[in-house]
Structure formats: C-alpha cells, structure tokens
Design an enzyme around this catalytic site. Sequence first.
Site, PDB file in Angstrom:
ATOM      1  N   GLU A 166      41.612 -20.607   0.255  1.00  0.00           N
ATOM      2  CA  GLU A 166      41.247 -21.502  -0.422  1.00  0.00           C
ATOM      3  C   GLU A 166      40.093 -20.462  -1.340  1.00  0.00           C
ATOM      4  N   TYR A 168      39.754 -17.357  -1.798  1.00  0.00           N
ATOM      5  CA  TYR A 168      38.979 -15.271  -1.292  1.00  0.00           C
ATOM      6  C   TYR A 168      39.611 -14.440  -1.292  1.00  0.00           C
ATOM      7  N   ARG A 216      46.426 -16.940   6.849  1.00  0.00           N
ATOM      8  CA  ARG A 216      45.938 -18.321   6.622  1.00  0.00           C
ATOM      9  C   ARG A 216      46.174 -18.666   4.944  1.00  0.00           C
ATOM     10  N   HIS A 254      38.176 -22.948  -3.286  1.00  0.00           N
ATOM     11  CA  HIS A 254      36.486 -23.848  -3.532  1.00  0.00           C
ATOM     12  C   HIS A 254      36.179 -24.261  -4.272  1.00  0.00           C
ATOM     13  N   GLN A 341      28.953 -35.488   5.560  1.00  0.00           N
ATOM     14  CA  GLN A 341      27.667 -35.575   5.309  1.00  0.00           C
ATOM     15  C   GLN A 341      26.879 -34.857   6.694  1.00  0.00           C
TER      16      GLN A 341
HETATM   17  P1  FAD Z   1      21.816 -52.399   9.725  1.00  0.00           P
HETATM   18  O1  FAD Z   1      23.239 -51.168   9.554  1.00  0.00           O
HETATM   19  O2  FAD Z   1      21.173 -52.665   9.182  1.00  0.00           O
HETATM   20  O3  FAD Z   1      22.401 -53.307  10.722  1.00  0.00           O
HETATM   21  C1  FAD Z   1      21.680 -53.803  11.616  1.00  0.00           C
HETATM   22  C2  FAD Z   1      21.426 -55.066  12.090  1.00  0.00           C
HETATM   23  O4  FAD Z   1      20.967 -55.789  13.226  1.00  0.00           O
HETATM   24  C3  FAD Z   1      22.783 -55.835  11.656  1.00  0.00           C
HETATM   25  O5  FAD Z   1      24.220 -55.773  12.274  1.00  0.00           O
HETATM   26  C4  FAD Z   1      21.850 -57.197  11.714  1.00  0.00           C
HETATM   27  O6  FAD Z   1      22.868 -58.488  11.613  1.00  0.00           O
HETATM   28  C5  FAD Z   1      21.220 -57.448  13.350  1.00  0.00           C
HETATM   29  N1  FAD Z   1      20.227 -57.997  12.686  1.00  0.00           N
HETATM   30  C6  FAD Z   1      19.374 -58.101  12.405  1.00  0.00           C
HETATM   31  N2  FAD Z   1      17.878 -58.547  13.047  1.00  0.00           N
HETATM   32  C7  FAD Z   1      18.300 -59.111  14.123  1.00  0.00           C
HETATM   33  C8  FAD Z   1      17.933 -59.897  14.978  1.00  0.00           C
HETATM   34  N3  FAD Z   1      16.458 -60.088  15.372  1.00  0.00           N
HETATM   35  N4  FAD Z   1      19.264 -60.477  15.989  1.00  0.00           N
HETATM   36  C9  FAD Z   1      19.453 -60.536  16.303  1.00  0.00           C
HETATM   37  N5  FAD Z   1      20.486 -58.794  15.740  1.00  0.00           N
HETATM   38  C10 FAD Z   1      19.668 -58.643  13.867  1.00  0.00           C
HETATM   39  N6  FAD Z   1      25.326 -44.272   4.916  1.00  0.00           N
HETATM   40  C11 FAD Z   1      26.589 -42.955   5.408  1.00  0.00           C
HETATM   41  O7  FAD Z   1      25.707 -42.654   6.511  1.00  0.00           O
HETATM   42  N7  FAD Z   1      27.019 -42.747   4.727  1.00  0.00           N
HETATM   43  C12 FAD Z   1      27.900 -43.668   3.645  1.00  0.00           C
HETATM   44  O8  FAD Z   1      29.158 -42.971   3.306  1.00  0.00           O
HETATM   45  C13 FAD Z   1      27.658 -45.292   3.415  1.00  0.00           C
HETATM   46  N8  FAD Z   1      27.973 -46.073   3.032  1.00  0.00           N
HETATM   47  C14 FAD Z   1      27.234 -47.130   2.871  1.00  0.00           C
HETATM   48  C15 FAD Z   1      28.102 -47.595   2.016  1.00  0.00           C
HETATM   49  C16 FAD Z   1      27.619 -48.776   1.577  1.00  0.00           C
HETATM   50  C17 FAD Z   1      28.550 -50.370   0.679  1.00  0.00           C
HETATM   51  C18 FAD Z   1      26.372 -49.955   2.306  1.00  0.00           C
HETATM   52  C19 FAD Z   1      25.990 -51.529   2.292  1.00  0.00           C
HETATM   53  C20 FAD Z   1      25.922 -48.399   3.575  1.00  0.00           C
HETATM   54  C21 FAD Z   1      26.310 -47.195   3.643  1.00  0.00           C
HETATM   55  N9  FAD Z   1      25.637 -46.566   4.416  1.00  0.00           N
HETATM   56  C22 FAD Z   1      25.891 -45.351   4.475  1.00  0.00           C
HETATM   57  C23 FAD Z   1      24.749 -46.713   4.984  1.00  0.00           C
HETATM   58  C24 FAD Z   1      24.728 -47.135   6.210  1.00  0.00           C
HETATM   59  O9  FAD Z   1      25.546 -48.039   6.346  1.00  0.00           O
HETATM   60  C25 FAD Z   1      23.252 -47.189   6.933  1.00  0.00           C
HETATM   61  O10 FAD Z   1      22.306 -46.608   7.236  1.00  0.00           O
HETATM   62  C26 FAD Z   1      23.714 -47.793   8.717  1.00  0.00           C
HETATM   63  O11 FAD Z   1      23.838 -48.857   8.155  1.00  0.00           O
HETATM   64  C27 FAD Z   1      21.542 -48.099   8.896  1.00  0.00           C
HETATM   65  O12 FAD Z   1      22.246 -48.465  10.329  1.00  0.00           O
HETATM   66  P2  FAD Z   1      21.143 -49.666  11.128  1.00  0.00           P
HETATM   67  O13 FAD Z   1      22.012 -49.631  12.828  1.00  0.00           O
HETATM   68  O14 FAD Z   1      19.873 -48.995  11.103  1.00  0.00           O
HETATM   69  O15 FAD Z   1      21.082 -50.658  10.613  1.00  0.00           O
HETATM   70  P1  NAP Z   2      19.101 -45.488  -2.977  1.00  0.00           P
HETATM   71  O1  NAP Z   2      19.754 -43.726  -2.391  1.00  0.00           O
HETATM   72  O2  NAP Z   2      17.583 -45.008  -2.112  1.00  0.00           O
HETATM   73  O3  NAP Z   2      19.554 -45.889  -3.651  1.00  0.00           O
HETATM   74  C1  NAP Z   2      18.450 -46.723  -4.213  1.00  0.00           C
HETATM   75  C2  NAP Z   2      18.557 -46.268  -6.193  1.00  0.00           C
HETATM   76  O4  NAP Z   2      17.924 -47.400  -6.810  1.00  0.00           O
HETATM   77  C3  NAP Z   2      18.204 -45.664  -6.952  1.00  0.00           C
HETATM   78  O5  NAP Z   2      19.110 -44.756  -8.383  1.00  0.00           O
HETATM   79  C4  NAP Z   2      16.574 -45.894  -7.078  1.00  0.00           C
HETATM   80  O6  NAP Z   2      16.654 -45.188  -8.359  1.00  0.00           O
HETATM   81  C5  NAP Z   2      16.954 -47.465  -7.186  1.00  0.00           C
HETATM   82  N1  NAP Z   2      15.774 -47.575  -7.640  1.00  0.00           N
HETATM   83  C6  NAP Z   2      14.890 -47.650  -6.615  1.00  0.00           C
HETATM   84  N2  NAP Z   2      14.021 -48.579  -6.790  1.00  0.00           N
HETATM   85  C7  NAP Z   2      13.857 -49.112  -7.646  1.00  0.00           C
HETATM   86  C8  NAP Z   2      13.237 -50.478  -7.858  1.00  0.00           C
HETATM   87  N3  NAP Z   2      12.043 -51.267  -7.553  1.00  0.00           N
HETATM   88  N4  NAP Z   2      14.037 -51.016  -9.456  1.00  0.00           N
HETATM   89  C9  NAP Z   2      15.168 -50.138  -9.785  1.00  0.00           C
HETATM   90  N5  NAP Z   2      16.163 -49.171  -9.073  1.00  0.00           N
HETATM   91  C10 NAP Z   2      15.233 -48.544  -7.996  1.00  0.00           C
HETATM   92  O7  NAP Z   2      19.711 -46.337  -2.039  1.00  0.00           O
HETATM   93  P2  NAP Z   2      20.592 -47.227  -1.858  1.00  0.00           P
HETATM   94  O8  NAP Z   2      21.841 -46.657  -2.653  1.00  0.00           O
HETATM   95  O9  NAP Z   2      20.741 -48.590  -1.990  1.00  0.00           O
HETATM   96  O10 NAP Z   2      21.818 -46.577  -0.342  1.00  0.00           O
HETATM   97  C11 NAP Z   2      21.481 -46.526   0.716  1.00  0.00           C
HETATM   98  C12 NAP Z   2      21.610 -45.167   2.182  1.00  0.00           C
HETATM   99  O11 NAP Z   2      22.982 -45.752   2.237  1.00  0.00           O
HETATM  100  C13 NAP Z   2      21.203 -44.087   0.993  1.00  0.00           C
HETATM  101  O12 NAP Z   2      20.167 -43.465   2.167  1.00  0.00           O
HETATM  102  C14 NAP Z   2      22.378 -43.497   1.021  1.00  0.00           C
HETATM  103  O13 NAP Z   2      22.540 -42.286   2.224  1.00  0.00           O
HETATM  104  C15 NAP Z   2      23.322 -44.474   2.192  1.00  0.00           C
HETATM  105  N6  NAP Z   2      24.591 -44.318   1.600  1.00  0.00           N
HETATM  106  C16 NAP Z   2      25.360 -43.175   1.596  1.00  0.00           C
HETATM  107  C17 NAP Z   2      26.096 -42.857   0.673  1.00  0.00           C
HETATM  108  C18 NAP Z   2      27.458 -41.485   0.672  1.00  0.00           C
HETATM  109  O14 NAP Z   2      28.721 -41.625   0.241  1.00  0.00           O
HETATM  110  N7  NAP Z   2      26.911 -40.781   1.372  1.00  0.00           N
HETATM  111  C19 NAP Z   2      27.029 -44.020   0.237  1.00  0.00           C
HETATM  112  C20 NAP Z   2      26.654 -45.361   0.135  1.00  0.00           C
HETATM  113  C21 NAP Z   2      25.138 -45.695   0.984  1.00  0.00           C
HETATM  114  P3  NAP Z   2      15.903 -44.940  -9.610  1.00  0.00           P
HETATM  115  O15 NAP Z   2      14.368 -45.365  -8.621  1.00  0.00           O
HETATM  116  O16 NAP Z   2      15.730 -43.814 -10.585  1.00  0.00           O
HETATM  117  O17 NAP Z   2      15.995 -46.013 -10.618  1.00  0.00           O
HETATM  118 FE1  SF4 Z   3      32.435 -34.067   9.165  1.00  0.00          FE
HETATM  119 FE2  SF4 Z   3      31.895 -35.890  11.444  1.00  0.00          FE
HETATM  120 FE3  SF4 Z   3      31.376 -37.125   8.828  1.00  0.00          FE
HETATM  121 FE4  SF4 Z   3      33.806 -35.985  10.550  1.00  0.00          FE
HETATM  122  S1  SF4 Z   3      32.449 -37.344  10.512  1.00  0.00           S
HETATM  123  S2  SF4 Z   3      33.174 -34.980   8.499  1.00  0.00           S
HETATM  124  S3  SF4 Z   3      32.989 -34.012  11.214  1.00  0.00           S
HETATM  125  S4  SF4 Z   3      30.319 -35.723   9.816  1.00  0.00           S
END
Ligand code: FAD
Ligand code: NAP
Ligand code: SF4
Length: 674
Positions: A166, A168, A216, A254, A341
């Site tokens: 790695e 080191y 390692r 790294h 994460q």
């Molecule tokens: P949600 O996932 O939004 O789930 C809410 C659920 O409630 C939905 O299934 C909806 O249908 C249901 N619902 C709403 N209203 C009702 C109702 N009245 N009755 C019954 N059901 C209802 N996060 C990460 O940490 N790492 C990532 O790499 C990552 N990548 C992402 C990539 C993408 C493309 C997207 C879109 C999101 C990503 N996220 C990632 C974000 C992550 O998925 C969200 O933070 C997480 O799903 C939030 O969980 P939640 O349960 O609060 O809400």
């Molecule tokens: P986000 O990370 O908060 O990004 C939102 C983007 O929209 C920012 O770039 C912001 O930049 C822009 N924005 C906000 N308000 C706006 C407005 N009114 N008009 C135009 N642009 C605006 O949210 P997200 O990309 O939707 O992701 C949601 C959550 O999912 C995040 O918290 C993230 O951690 C998680 N997620 C994580 C991963 C991962 O790989 N770890 C992957 C996907 C999602 P400016 O305000 O500078 O324009």
């Molecule tokens: Fe780390 Fe858990 Fe994500 Fe695996 S799932 S990479 S152990 S945070």
Amino acid sequence: MKKYPHIFEPLDLGFTKLSNRILMGSMHTGLEEDKPDLSRLAAYFEARAKGGVGMIVTGGISPNRRGWLTPFSAKMTTKREAHKHQIITEAVHKYDTKICMQILHAGRYAYHPFSVAPSKIKAPINPFKPFALSNSGIRRTINDFRKSSKLAKLAGYDGVEIMGSEGYLINQFLVERTNKRTDEWGGSFEKRARLPIEIIKSIREEVGDDFIIIFRLSMLDLVEGGSSWDEIVRLAKMIEAAGATIINTGIGWHEARVPTIATSVPRGGFAWVTKKMMGEVNIPLITTNRINTPEMAEQILKDGSADMISMARPFLADPEFVNKAKAGRSDEINTCIGCNQACLDHVFSKKIASCLVNPMACHETEISLEPVKSEKKIAVVGAGPAGLAFSAAAAERGHKVVLFEASSNIGGQFNLAKRIPGKEEFYETLRYFAKKLEINNVELRLNQRADSKVLEEGGFDSIVVATGIRPRTPGIPGIDHAKVISYIDVLEGRVEVGDKVAIIGAGGIGFDVSEFLLHEKREEPNPETIEHFMDFWGVDMQFEEKGGLAVAAEVKPLREIYLLQRKSEKVGARLGKSTGWIHRSKLKKNKVKMMQGIQYEKIDDQGLHIKIKEKSVVLDVDNIVICAGQISNRDLYDSLGGNHDVHVIGGAFQASELDAKRAIDQGVRLAQEI
Ligand code: FAD
Ligand code: NAP
Ligand code: SF4
C-alpha cells in the site's frame, strides 16, 4: 455435502490450524485509539469471532512514534500497551478464531512533521516531507518491529502481520521511485529488499516457531517506478526463506490513480494477481479486494487463485458472514456494497468507522436490538432505506410491524441507485432487506399508499413516517419546456435522451446520471468485466511494465454532457473523500464538461441559456436533466394529528444532505428505542 467446501476446509499451518479460509483483513476503525481502554474494539472483534471468521488482522499498530500514521495513533512499544490489548485477544479466543496484530510503519505517508522514509521525497498525497532514515535509524526501526512482535505475543496475539504494501515504509524501501539511497539499503533489488527481509528474520528469531508471521506483499503497485513482476516473485521467495508463515496480497499504493476497492471495481477484480504468484512459494497465499460474497470467495479458492480469502469491509457489513455461509443462509448476509461512505470516509475525516448498511458496526456497545418487553403494533410508511431499516430492526426486537409502500417494490431511491453502472451492488441491500422482512414477519403492503385515514383506522400504537423526498424543481424560466426531464424519468427509462445533454446540479445524483448517460442501455444487473475495467484504468494484466501500469484505453464518449453547478467550488468537491476522485476522473475521461459558477438564465428551443463569468452562453442541448437536490415529502406526517405516537425518519425528516447512511442509521436507532 457442505455448500462452500473450499471455504470450510481448515488451513493447517503446522504448529496451528485455522478453522476456515476466511481472514478478516486489516481495517483502521478509530477504536484503536479509544479511551480509557480498548473495550469497544474488543466488543467489535468479538462479534466477528463469534460470527465464525477463521482469522482476524487488527488495524495497523505502529512500532514507534515516527511510524505513526497520525499523531498519537496506536502503537505497541511498551508492556503497558501490550496489557491493554489483552482484552482483545481474550475476547476473540473465546471462539475458534485466531487474531494477528498488524505492524504498520507509515513512512512518508505519516501525517506529521517528523515522518521518515528511505529518501527525502514527499508523497503526492501528503503535505509533510519525510526525513531520510540514517543507517542507525534503519537498525532501530528493525528492532522496533521485533520489539512490537514480542509485545504482541505477550498481549496474546497468535501472530503479526507486517504491512509491506500500500506504499507504506517497507514498500517505499522496495522501489526506486521512493528509494534513492546509495548505501546498503538502496540501489540493487537485493539492497532495496533488505529491510523487509531483516525485519522478518529478526521477528522470527524473537518469537520462535509457533507464532504466525503474515507478510503483506505489494503484488501490484499501480504506480510508475513500482516493482516489476520478477522482483515481486523474487521477494516472495526471500520472504518465505526468511521465516514468514503466510503471504497476504497488497494491491495498489494509496497514491495510485486506479480504483482498487470502490464499488465500481468488479468483484474479485484483483484475484488474478495472487493467482500469478500461486506455485512460486510453498507457504499459503491470501488474496483480497472486492470479494464480498461466499460464492465469490468459494469460486476464487476453487479456481486455485489463492489459499485463503481476505475480506475486510464485508465484516463491518455483517459480523456473522461466515456462520451464515456455513449454515447455508448466505441469502441472509448483509452485503458490503463497496460505497466507503461510513468506513473509509469516516476514518479520513477522523470519525469512528461504521457501515452504511450496518450502523451497529463499531458501535456494538452502544446499539443493540434487545427483545422487547411489551409488543407494539407499528405502522411504517415508506419502504425506502429508512423504512426498511426501521421495520427489519423493530420486528427483530419483537414488535408487530406493518410496512406500507406506495410502489410495487421495496427500496425507494435505491431502485434508482442500483441502475447506475458501477453501483450494481445496491441490488444486494434490497435482497437483504427483503429477506429480513420475511424472516422477521413484517407485514408488507406493496402498492398501498398510506394516508391518515388508513393509519387512523389501523389501530396502531406507533406510526413511523419514512416517505422520503421529492425532487426539487428549480424556478428557471422555461422549466416546463419539453427538453426538460427529471433524473427519475431518465433512470427509470421513461424518456429517450438525446446526444447532447446539460445536467443541472452536480451533486451525487448529477454525477450518477452523467455516468448512466455515458453507457448504452443494458440489462441489469450487468457489472463491468474485469478486462474492461483494467483497460479503462490502464492496468497491464500481463504485467510487462514496472508497477503493472499500461496506457489506458482511448474512450469514445457516448454523449456530449455538461455537468453544471452554481457554486464556485470545484465540481464534485463534496463527493466522498475516498471515491470523489474516481467519479471525477471517469467523467473527465469521457470528456464531460464540468462547469462551476453557473447562473441559469432560461430554457427555450435553442437550449439552456447560462451565464458564466458574466458572459451569456447558450448550450444547444437536446435535453436538460434536473438533478437539483430534493425536498422532504412530509405531507403525511404533517397531516397526522397529535393522537398518535408519530415519528419521522430519513428524507421525510430532513432532505438536505440526506444519504442512505443517515436514513438507515436513523431507522435502526429509532427501532432500538421504540
Ligand atoms: P426514499 O428512498 O425516498 O423512500 C421513500 C419511500 O416511501 C418510497 O419507496 C416511496 O414510494 C414511499 N412512499 C412515499 N409516500 C408514501 C405513502 N404515502 N405511502 C406508502 N409509501 C410511500 N445514497 C447514498 O448514501 N449513497 C449513494 O451512493 C446513493 N446513490 C444514489 C443514487 C441515486 C440515483 C439516487 C436517486 C439516490 C442515491 N442515494 C444514495 C440517496 C439514497 O437513496 C437516499 O438518501 C435514501 O433512499 C433515502 O431513504 P428514505 O427511506 O428516506 O427515502
Ligand atoms: P445534492 O448533493 O444536494 O446536490 C444537489 C445539486 O443541485 C447541487 O449541485 C446544487 O448545486 C444543485 N442545486 C440545488 N438547488 C438548486 C436550484 N434551486 N437550482 C439549481 N440547482 C440547484 O443532492 P443530490 O445530487 O440530489 O443527491 C441527494 C443525496 O443523495 C445527496 O445527499 C447525496 O449524498 C446522496 N447521493 C450520494 C451518492 C454517493 O455516491 N455517495 C450518489 C448519489 C446520491 P448548486 O446549488 O451549486 O447549483
Ligand atoms: Fe464500508 Fe459498509 Fe459501505 Fe461496505 S457497505 S463500503 S463496509 S460503509
């Protein structure tokens, strides 16, 4: 017949035997430095030993202060420190598990001003320039490794792992890139290899024959001027002759610019490296990196690619990984999705490591799901990560849980995340939760949108609202234009997307949508092949050049993409510390134009009108995808009267800076209390 015969074949080391072929690899968690004692670290390791793992290697422990990775990180230099570690070895030895202490000298990766290295050359990832070790300094370092091993034995460890990879200290001595010495510790290969060999010999002399010494070995440096394959094989033979018991594989320094453990690395993507070494030495070889299922581990052993499998993060995700596999219950394993994460990203920001899919990891003494004294009937609304985590944990404790989900699937936004090329692992989390709901008898009501009436009439003692988020629609003139589409429509394949695209919002989702649009439509899940991955990142699987690097393949972008944000900081600056660079370099290779400091003016038939540095520009794109963050979907919560015990979690609780880590953590912690 056993399901995984190769995994569960004991490994005889002569003086001792390992119960199976699974090693929990070294991970720094931050608990190594915990005060006042190491009881939390002991509880963490004990849970993994109880879960059946054959052998554990601790996080890196320094043999002296100079070798500290950061100031005041854990070291093994005194009898007092050795006694403090006894609580760990005693906890682990209640089970049929061995534990070795890793000795890590950070060399020029040490994040403090008194670091040392073979030569005075700064690492590209560290602001501190090291001092070159003197001849007597090298002798003292060898002696410190020896003393640490003696103390590890006193502490009750079954052995030590010498961290030689790695990038080191030991790795720095091995290659000309970092070792410019002209004395007996530099120059020819034999002289560069002298430090690790003298360390092993000295430790073996000190600890006797009945103590495990794992080395390692960096089998693929992935940096220019790294070791050649011929040198690595010669070194492996010298390591064996010097008295090591086992050789573990190290992949990539790294500072290497090739992803080695991120989720986008194909499963088992580097087992081919260890396989090349098989047969060159007579001691067992361990392989590693992105192995996260018993099926993958079994296949690698069966192929003869290694004698043993190292998995590290999968043991954060599920301490019972091995026992579940042994009992034929691998569908109950909470799979590590490689997101980094809560593990690596936490450690980089000096927080205690944990796991996105298992918030109990490293918090064993703080979070536990005890059986409930009086059962409640609980309604959970929303089967996204927050609702799923709560439901599974509350039902496990003995509550009666009814889970309402408006759509036809569990998972919420994870159903979008899993479609992103390179994020196929997210399927596993949904598989895991589906199984957990089943075994804990959660009553799942799919296609049922819960409203206040349904909840009022259900006779629930408690209601948990986990209704997630709604995408934000920015108030840009022309936002209703036909060119404008939402990320949900794109990822669900509901719209045809043109060749030229502007993405508004460069958060995690903006990056993911860019990645999605750079790939042909494909059947899911369809992870990248190992060969394609190595081609893209410039890894030479023939290993003809030093360090194993090759010229990366030319990329022909599928679309012309603009990824935009208003903030003036670098695009992607807020992505995960350990993975942000990977996302940025992938988009860069695909010529995505990442632009910051943008003002949005309007959208019309011409495209997206923006202002950048006070200059108006029109991006003549076919589509504009909105990825502008989210707002909480909490109408239901607001509509519920005060007659109930109502809780709100996940995105419905707070949309800003929401991620699945927070959603799952909040769900599990509420389930512990309710
Ligand atoms: P949600 O996932 O939004 O789930 C809410 C659920 O409630 C939905 O299934 C909806 O249908 C249901 N619902 C709403 N209203 C009702 C109702 N009245 N009755 C019954 N059901 C209802 N996060 C990460 O940490 N790492 C990532 O790499 C990552 N990548 C992402 C990539 C993408 C493309 C997207 C879109 C999101 C990503 N996220 C990632 C974000 C992550 O998925 C969200 O933070 C997480 O799903 C939030 O969980 P939640 O349960 O609060 O809400
Ligand atoms: P986000 O990370 O908060 O990004 C939102 C983007 O929209 C920012 O770039 C912001 O930049 C822009 N924005 C906000 N308000 C706006 C407005 N009114 N008009 C135009 N642009 C605006 O949210 P997200 O990309 O939707 O992701 C949601 C959550 O999912 C995040 O918290 C993230 O951690 C998680 N997620 C994580 C991963 C991962 O790989 N770890 C992957 C996907 C999602 P400016 O305000 O500078 O324009
Ligand atoms: Fe780390 Fe858990 Fe994500 Fe695996 S799932 S990479 S152990 S945070």
